[in-house]
Design a protein around this motif. Structure first.
Motif, mmCIF file in Angstrom:
data_model
loop_
_atom_site.group_PDB
_atom_site.id
_atom_site.type_symbol
_atom_site.label_atom_id
_atom_site.label_comp_id
_atom_site.label_asym_id
_atom_site.label_seq_id
_atom_site.Cartn_x
_atom_site.Cartn_y
_atom_site.Cartn_z
ATOM 1 N N GLY A 114 0.822 -1.373 0.037
ATOM 2 C CA GLY A 114 0.079 0.032 -0.021
ATOM 3 C C GLY A 114 0.775 1.243 -0.081
ATOM 4 O O GLY A 114 0.565 2.248 -0.870
ATOM 5 N N TYR A 115 1.658 1.061 1.074
ATOM 6 C CA TYR A 115 2.467 2.488 1.080
ATOM 7 C C TYR A 115 3.592 2.702 -0.200
ATOM 8 O O TYR A 115 3.497 3.865 -0.524
ATOM 9 N N VAL A 116 3.871 1.758 -0.760
ATOM 10 C CA VAL A 116 5.072 1.948 -1.900
ATOM 11 C C VAL A 116 4.119 1.821 -3.093
ATOM 12 O O VAL A 116 4.076 2.731 -3.727
ATOM 13 N N CYS A 117 3.786 0.748 -3.723
ATOM 14 C CA CYS A 117 2.845 0.366 -4.711
ATOM 15 C C CYS A 117 1.832 1.354 -5.133
ATOM 16 O O CYS A 117 1.576 1.994 -6.089
ATOM 17 N N TRP A 118 0.930 1.114 -4.119
ATOM 18 C CA TRP A 118 -0.289 1.757 -4.519
ATOM 19 C C TRP A 118 -0.236 3.402 -4.512
ATOM 20 O O TRP A 118 -0.862 4.022 -5.375
ATOM 21 N N LEU A 119 0.503 3.971 -3.603
ATOM 22 C CA LEU A 119 0.533 5.375 -3.442
ATOM 23 C C LEU A 119 1.349 5.854 -4.803
ATOM 24 O O LEU A 119 1.174 6.908 -5.719
ATOM 25 N N LEU A 120 2.302 5.401 -4.997
ATOM 26 C CA LEU A 120 3.368 5.641 -6.321
ATOM 27 C C LEU A 120 2.680 5.331 -7.561
ATOM 28 O O LEU A 120 2.674 6.095 -8.557
ATOM 29 N N MET A 121 1.975 4.253 -7.647
ATOM 30 C CA MET A 121 0.999 4.032 -8.823
ATOM 31 C C MET A 121 0.289 5.198 -9.540
ATOM 32 O O MET A 121 -0.002 5.297 -10.676
ATOM 33 N N HIS A 122 -0.243 6.115 -8.629
ATOM 34 C CA HIS A 122 -0.885 7.253 -8.956
ATOM 35 C C HIS A 122 -0.097 8.014 -9.835
ATOM 36 O O HIS A 122 -0.598 8.962 -10.647
ATOM 37 N N PHE A 123 1.203 8.171 -10.022
ATOM 38 C CA PHE A 123 1.983 9.028 -10.850
ATOM 39 C C PHE A 123 1.634 8.281 -12.198
ATOM 40 O O PHE A 123 1.480 9.021 -13.399
ATOM 41 N N THR A 124 1.406 6.887 -12.500
ATOM 42 C CA THR A 124 1.001 6.308 -13.785
ATOM 43 C C THR A 124 -0.221 6.945 -14.250
ATOM 44 O O THR A 124 -0.465 6.853 -15.550
ATOM 45 N N LEU A 125 -1.192 6.727 -13.045
ATOM 46 C CA LEU A 125 -2.576 7.217 -13.566
ATOM 47 C C LEU A 125 -2.645 8.607 -13.806
ATOM 48 O O LEU A 125 -3.316 9.100 -14.932
ATOM 49 N N LEU A 126 -1.644 9.552 -13.289
ATOM 50 C CA LEU A 126 -1.611 11.038 -13.656
ATOM 51 C C LEU A 126 -0.885 11.213 -15.034
ATOM 52 O O LEU A 126 -1.458 11.858 -15.770
ATOM 53 N N ARG A 127 0.178 10.617 -15.397
ATOM 54 C CA ARG A 127 0.546 10.317 -16.609
ATOM 55 C C ARG A 127 -0.215 9.889 -17.576
ATOM 56 O O ARG A 127 -0.041 10.550 -19.039
ATOM 57 N N GLY A 128 -1.161 9.059 -17.410
ATOM 58 C CA GLY A 128 -2.179 8.730 -18.478
ATOM 59 C C GLY A 128 -3.214 9.555 -18.907
ATOM 60 O O GLY A 128 -4.135 9.191 -19.780
ATOM 61 N N ILE A 129 -3.202 10.690 -18.262
ATOM 62 C CA ILE A 129 -4.568 11.501 -18.576
ATOM 63 C C ILE A 129 -4.653 12.157 -19.816
ATOM 64 O O ILE A 129 -3.275 12.511 -20.174
#
Length: 278
Positions: A114-129
């Motif tokens: 949760g701390y590493v993967c889930w939070l940092l994954m939001h950068f890929t979601l942000l980049r995918g906009i």
């Protein structure tokens, strides 16, 4: 300090080049590598603190979460079963151990995910906009600009807090968590993030005062993320998660602020700036 500056001078242009690479695949791979290395660092630190997380299962689950969460799509529904499977398998495996501590061991396994993967994954979601934004003569994907916004505000926060705190800091901010952090540095970092947020927001055409508000949010939440990382390290008795990056420690030491910034920026943009994105 010199080593810290040299590492930043070398690393920042590479990161920005990957951010703006058309399509976003290189940046997605960068996040994937950061997640895997960060989780290994986290689990190693947890073991030094007396926990026994299931590293293999955690890293495998992280790979699946990254794949299903590479962008906002129907595939994200599979993240739920991945998490359920991780919990069930970890608890079942814990029954086979001689010295069973399911709360500590399974809990640290899930926290790493949760701390590493889930939070940092939001950068890929942000980049995918989707979409594009033109600044001057330079047109790039909207997601790339938003990632750059988050990164530059966070870097401004960290740099302002570090240098002002080092040379002018007097009053301790959180002495029991991170003795080197000062109130003066905290205020300077927040001010730097707000300034960069306002300037970049205006350049990107983000309706005001959203640029300023985002800069302030990053300035606050980024410092909370930094302190959270320090609290974890203090509990397990390590100074840095690793020494992978000269002058900066490990990957988690470098991205502890960004872990909190990524989801805040993503949800703020997708909710409050939905009209701006079209």
């Amino acid at each position: 300090m010199l080593t810290r500056i040299i590492t930043a001078i070398v690393g920042i242009p590479i990161v920005l080049a990957l951010v703006f690479w058309p399509g976003g695949l290189p940046f997605m791979l960068l996040i994937g590598v950061a997640v895997i290395v960060g989780m290994i660092e986290f689990y190693r630190a947890a073991r030094r603190g007396g926990f026994r997380p299931n590293r293999m299962l955690g890293v495998v689950a992280a790979g699946l979460v990254l794949y299903f969460g590479r962008k906002v799509s129907p595939d994200m529904i599979y993240i739920g079963p991945t998490l359920v499977g991780l919990v069930l398998i970890c608890l079942a495996y814990e029954l086979l151990r001689d010295n069973r501590k399911p709360l500590a061991n399974v809990g640290s396994t899930l926290l790493g995910l949760g701390y590493v993967c889930w939070l940092l994954m939001h950068f890929t979601l942000l980049r995918g906009i989707d979409g594009s934004v033109t600044v001057g003569r330079w047109t790039a994907e909207t997601g790339a600009w938003l990632v750059m916004f988050a990164l530059l505000c966070t870097w401004a926060l960290d740099s302002g807090a570090y240098f002002v705190g080092k040379f002018y800091g007097r009053k301790k901010l959180a002495p029991t968590i991170s003795p080197n952090k000062t109130v003066e540095g905290s205020v300077a970092g927040l001010a730097c993030s707000i300034i960069i947020g306002a300037v970049l927001g205006a350049a990107l055409g983000i309706p005001q005062p959203h640029g300023l508000v985002l800069g302030a949010l990053i300035g606050i939440i980024g410092q909370i993320g930094d302190l959270a990382g320090s609290a974890i390290k203090r509990e397990v008795g390590v100074k840095d998660f690793s020494n992978l990056l000269p002058g900066h420690g490990g990957v988690l030491d470098r991205v502890d602020s960004l872990l909190f910034v990524a989801p805040v920026v993503f949800y703020y943009v997708t909710i409050a700036l939905k009209g701006w994105m079209g």
